[in-house]
Design an enzyme around this catalytic site. Sequence first.
Site, PDB file in Angstrom:
ATOM      1  N   GLU A  47       0.824  -1.336   0.165  1.00  0.00           N
ATOM      2  CA  GLU A  47      -0.103  -0.069   0.068  1.00  0.00           C
ATOM      3  C   GLU A  47       1.020   1.250  -0.009  1.00  0.00           C
ATOM      4  O   GLU A  47       0.515   2.401  -0.628  1.00  0.00           O
ATOM      5  CB  GLU A  47      -0.909   0.089   1.229  1.00  0.00           C
ATOM      6  CG  GLU A  47      -2.272  -1.049   1.097  1.00  0.00           C
ATOM      7  CD  GLU A  47      -2.972  -0.681   0.027  1.00  0.00           C
ATOM      8  OE1 GLU A  47      -3.398   0.654  -0.373  1.00  0.00           O
ATOM      9  OE2 GLU A  47      -3.318  -1.449  -0.717  1.00  0.00           O
ATOM     10  N   CYS A 203     -11.779   3.216 -14.508  1.00  0.00           N
ATOM     11  CA  CYS A 203     -12.189   4.847 -14.254  1.00  0.00           C
ATOM     12  C   CYS A 203     -10.807   5.596 -14.244  1.00  0.00           C
ATOM     13  O   CYS A 203     -10.720   6.307 -13.158  1.00  0.00           O
ATOM     14  CB  CYS A 203     -12.996   4.840 -13.152  1.00  0.00           C
ATOM     15  SG  CYS A 203     -13.867   6.431 -12.998  1.00  0.00           S
ATOM     16  N   CYS A 210     -15.708   3.590 -20.171  1.00  0.00           N
ATOM     17  CA  CYS A 210     -16.989   3.647 -19.304  1.00  0.00           C
ATOM     18  C   CYS A 210     -17.883   2.337 -20.003  1.00  0.00           C
ATOM     19  O   CYS A 210     -18.759   1.855 -19.219  1.00  0.00           O
ATOM     20  CB  CYS A 210     -17.781   4.799 -19.865  1.00  0.00           C
ATOM     21  SG  CYS A 210     -16.863   6.522 -18.976  1.00  0.00           S
ATOM     22  N   CYS A 213     -17.703  -0.511 -17.534  1.00  0.00           N
ATOM     23  CA  CYS A 213     -17.815  -0.310 -16.130  1.00  0.00           C
ATOM     24  C   CYS A 213     -19.082  -0.703 -15.830  1.00  0.00           C
ATOM     25  O   CYS A 213     -20.244  -0.565 -16.390  1.00  0.00           O
ATOM     26  CB  CYS A 213     -17.855   1.343 -15.941  1.00  0.00           C
ATOM     27  SG  CYS A 213     -18.174   1.748 -14.338  1.00  0.00           S
ATOM     28  N   CYS A 219     -23.860   6.155 -13.762  1.00  0.00           N
ATOM     29  CA  CYS A 219     -23.091   7.428 -13.542  1.00  0.00           C
ATOM     30  C   CYS A 219     -23.439   8.641 -14.219  1.00  0.00           C
ATOM     31  O   CYS A 219     -23.531   8.817 -15.203  1.00  0.00           O
ATOM     32  CB  CYS A 219     -21.676   6.757 -14.306  1.00  0.00           C
ATOM     33  SG  CYS A 219     -20.263   8.063 -13.977  1.00  0.00           S
TER      34      CYS A 219
END
Length: 361
Positions: A47, A203, A210, A213, A219
């Site tokens: 991370e 994204c 898109c 997605c 959206c």
Amino acid sequence: MTDDQTVFPLLSSAEFQRRLLAWFDAHGRKRLPWQQDKSPYRVWVSEIMLQQTQVATVIPYYERFMARFPTVEALAEAPQDEVLHLWTGLGYYARARNLHKAAREVVSEHDGDFPVHSLDAMAALPGIGRSTAGAIIAISTGRRAVILDGNVKRSLTRLHALPGWPGRSAVERHLWALAEHYTPEARLPDYTQAMMDLGATLCRRGQPECGRCPFDDVCLAHARGEERRFPEAKPKKATPRRVTQMLLLRDAEGRVLLQQRPPTGLWGGLWCFPQFEEEAALLAWLDSHAPGAELEAPWSSFTHVFSHFRLEITPRPARTRRLAAVTESGSLWYNPRQPASVGLAAPVKALLDTLGDDLLA
């Protein structure tokens, strides 16, 4: 956007989770190195490396890092120079310094066990913060914790066509509320990875896909054809420009003088060439530390871009037969043909590679 505006979720939490996890099951990334043999330590390192850095770039660094430091104890015991050396080229070196500090704190204050029972305790470790703490807890333990990294901010901002720069406190509060609403009670490792994958692979900042997605039909940014408008950019300020001259002082054997930077600030703890804002200061330093050194013609200047300013660097090669400078604390003579394992700033490494090529030519 004003603080009293309310942004409502577009989907129930159950429907959002169903769509996202179905997409993740079919298309998500499940074989990344840190997804194998999960532990708080392994997830934490990944991370931190992934902050502002793409997965493809991180993977080889992560594998080398874990091979050398397989446990938090091994990392805590290592000298900072070695940690920075393995981080060389990954950028944002404060991450490496904080990683090292946090490892020592986990060992000294928590007996080597990450405090994953407490979001506050995790977030208090150097270099972690609320979202990273949530990701470590959710992925490594499966306990419910909410994340809001850059990828998640971008996806939620577009989904709701949320106006304003996400760095503003009012906008960020709305995003945390949305992230809290959508986060499930089960499948936390998959859900957390799915949220990060959605922003990283579909994204995306420049070219969102898109059509692939799972939220393209709801959206708001997509419905308006304004995907690139969101999230709104930080209000621009003129980028400051600084200049520096880097002294590439070589001895008769081709070794190059390096100095260790202060532990905090620009390139903190890394080894760099001596730097001077003005030529007069460079010449005075040479007179004091390497009298008789021959200053050669400067190399072409180049620009190194930081997040908050641009640094114009002019390399100034010079040669000396005297080694007085080596007696100073925090200095070393670096042999480009037999590189020492020390942390180097990216432009310094590039210049050393060039010097090494000259020596081998």
